[in-house]
Scaffold this motif. Structure first.
Motif, PDB file in Angstrom:
ATOM      1  N   LEU A 195       0.821  -1.208   0.000  1.00 22.88           N
ATOM      2  CA  LEU A 195       0.000   0.000   0.000  1.00 22.88           C
ATOM      3  C   LEU A 195       0.858   1.262   0.000  1.00 22.88           C
ATOM      4  CD1 LEU A 195      -2.873  -1.051   2.423  1.00 22.88           C
ATOM      5  CD2 LEU A 195      -2.970  -0.817  -0.070  1.00 22.88           C
ATOM      6  N   HIS A 196       1.913   1.285   0.807  1.00 18.66           N
ATOM      7  CA  HIS A 196       2.808   2.450   0.826  1.00 18.66           C
ATOM      8  C   HIS A 196       3.473   2.666  -0.533  1.00 18.66           C
ATOM      9  CE1 HIS A 196       2.658   2.263   5.304  1.00 18.66           C
ATOM     10  NE2 HIS A 196       2.687   3.579   5.124  1.00 18.66           N
ATOM     11  N   MET A 197       3.961   1.585  -1.125  1.00 13.54           N
ATOM     12  CA  MET A 197       4.614   1.698  -2.433  1.00 13.54           C
ATOM     13  C   MET A 197       3.616   2.156  -3.491  1.00 13.54           C
ATOM     14  SD  MET A 197       5.200   0.164  -5.678  1.00 13.54           S
ATOM     15  CE  MET A 197       4.257  -1.293  -5.466  1.00 13.54           C
ATOM     16  N   SER A 198       2.410   1.615  -3.454  1.00 15.35           N
ATOM     17  CA  SER A 198       1.388   1.980  -4.445  1.00 15.35           C
ATOM     18  C   SER A 198       1.008   3.450  -4.350  1.00 15.35           C
ATOM     19  CB  SER A 198       0.143   1.114  -4.254  1.00 15.35           C
ATOM     20  OG  SER A 198       0.440  -0.234  -4.474  1.00 15.35           O
ATOM     21  N   VAL A 199       0.814   3.935  -3.143  1.00 12.08           N
ATOM     22  CA  VAL A 199       0.441   5.339  -2.958  1.00 12.08           C
ATOM     23  C   VAL A 199       1.577   6.261  -3.394  1.00 12.08           C
ATOM     24  CG1 VAL A 199      -0.100   7.086  -1.219  1.00 12.08           C
ATOM     25  CG2 VAL A 199      -1.278   4.886  -1.181  1.00 12.08           C
ATOM     26  N   VAL A 208      18.609  -4.042 -12.379  1.00 10.39           N
ATOM     27  CA  VAL A 208      17.752  -4.748 -11.434  1.00 10.39           C
ATOM     28  C   VAL A 208      18.456  -5.994 -10.911  1.00 10.39           C
ATOM     29  CG1 VAL A 208      15.600  -6.056 -11.191  1.00 10.39           C
ATOM     30  CG2 VAL A 208      15.585  -3.838 -12.326  1.00 10.39           C
ATOM     31  N   GLU A 209      19.176  -6.673 -11.792  1.00 10.61           N
ATOM     32  CA  GLU A 209      19.919  -7.861 -11.365  1.00 10.61           C
ATOM     33  C   GLU A 209      21.014  -7.501 -10.359  1.00 10.61           C
ATOM     34  OE1 GLU A 209      22.774 -11.203 -13.379  1.00 10.61           O
ATOM     35  OE2 GLU A 209      21.059 -10.491 -14.534  1.00 10.61           O
ATOM     36  N   LYS A 210      21.681  -6.378 -10.586  1.00  9.97           N
ATOM     37  CA  LYS A 210      22.781  -5.982  -9.710  1.00  9.97           C
ATOM     38  C   LYS A 210      22.302  -5.389  -8.386  1.00  9.97           C
ATOM     39  CE  LYS A 210      27.033  -3.371  -9.488  1.00  9.97           C
ATOM     40  NZ  LYS A 210      28.096  -2.727 -10.216  1.00  9.97           N
ATOM     41  N   PHE A 211      21.307  -4.503  -8.433  1.00  2.73           N
ATOM     42  CA  PHE A 211      20.892  -3.762  -7.241  1.00  2.73           C
ATOM     43  C   PHE A 211      19.592  -4.255  -6.609  1.00  2.73           C
ATOM     44  CE2 PHE A 211      23.468  -0.699  -9.678  1.00  2.73           C
ATOM     45  CZ  PHE A 211      24.461  -0.475  -8.751  1.00  2.73           C
ATOM     46  N   GLY A 212      18.808  -5.013  -7.348  1.00  2.00           N
ATOM     47  CA  GLY A 212      17.539  -5.510  -6.833  1.00  2.00           C
ATOM     48  C   GLY A 212      16.378  -4.623  -7.256  1.00  2.00           C
ATOM     49  N   MET A 232      13.494   0.537  -7.927  1.00  2.00           N
ATOM     50  CA  MET A 232      12.213   1.244  -7.876  1.00  2.00           C
ATOM     51  C   MET A 232      12.375   2.564  -7.130  1.00  2.00           C
ATOM     52  SD  MET A 232       9.022   0.977  -8.750  1.00  2.00           S
ATOM     53  CE  MET A 232       7.522   0.185  -8.324  1.00  2.00           C
ATOM     54  N   VAL A 233      13.104   2.538  -6.026  1.00  2.00           N
ATOM     55  CA  VAL A 233      13.356   3.765  -5.266  1.00  2.00           C
ATOM     56  C   VAL A 233      14.160   4.753  -6.118  1.00  2.00           C
ATOM     57  CG1 VAL A 233      14.569   4.715  -3.264  1.00  2.00           C
ATOM     58  CG2 VAL A 233      13.176   2.656  -3.013  1.00  2.00           C
TER      59      VAL A 233
END
Length: 122
Positions: free
Chosen positions: A22-26, A74-78, A83-84
């Motif tokens: 929910l936090h990520m979505s908002v 994404v593979e290296k940092f996740g 996303m952040v």
């Protein structure tokens, strides 16, 4: 992953995951909505040429980044860290957009708007 009866990835049995979702979505929704408004207003707030160039820069950078760099990063940092980072770059686009709007010098305005569009697409 199979879920048994009563199991849930995001429900009462896993409130932390639901809260994080929910936090990520908002947060994502607010930033994405603000960027969409900035894109829509770019050609009316700035000159038609600058607005068009900023949209072209944003989408060109976005496309090249998605094609060439997204999977390795994404593979290296996740996924979470990327996303952040992506939301932060989107935020920088908005900051540069506002600064570009506030300055009166045309050259400085172009610098901020195009640089912001580049960062927002990255």
């Amino acid at each position: 992953m199979e879920l048994g009866e009563g199991d849930s990835l995001m429900g009462a049995s896993n409130p932390v995951a639901l809260n994080n979702f929910l936090h990520m979505s908002v947060a994502f929704g607010i930033v994405h909505g603000a960027v969409t408004v900035a894109i829509a207003y770019a050609s009316s707030v700035f000159s038609l040429v600058l607005g068009s160039y900023s949209s072209a820069m944003l989408y060109s950078t976005y496309t090249l980044t998605a094609l060439l760099f997204a999977a390795p990063l994404v593979e290296k940092f996740g996924a979470r860290d990327m996303m952040v980072a992506s939301i932060f770059l989107y935020f920088l686009y908005l900051v540069f957009f506002v600064v570009g709007y506030e300055v009166s010098d045309t050259t400085t305005r172009w610098f901020f708007v195009i640089t912001g569009a580049f960062l927002g697409g990255a």
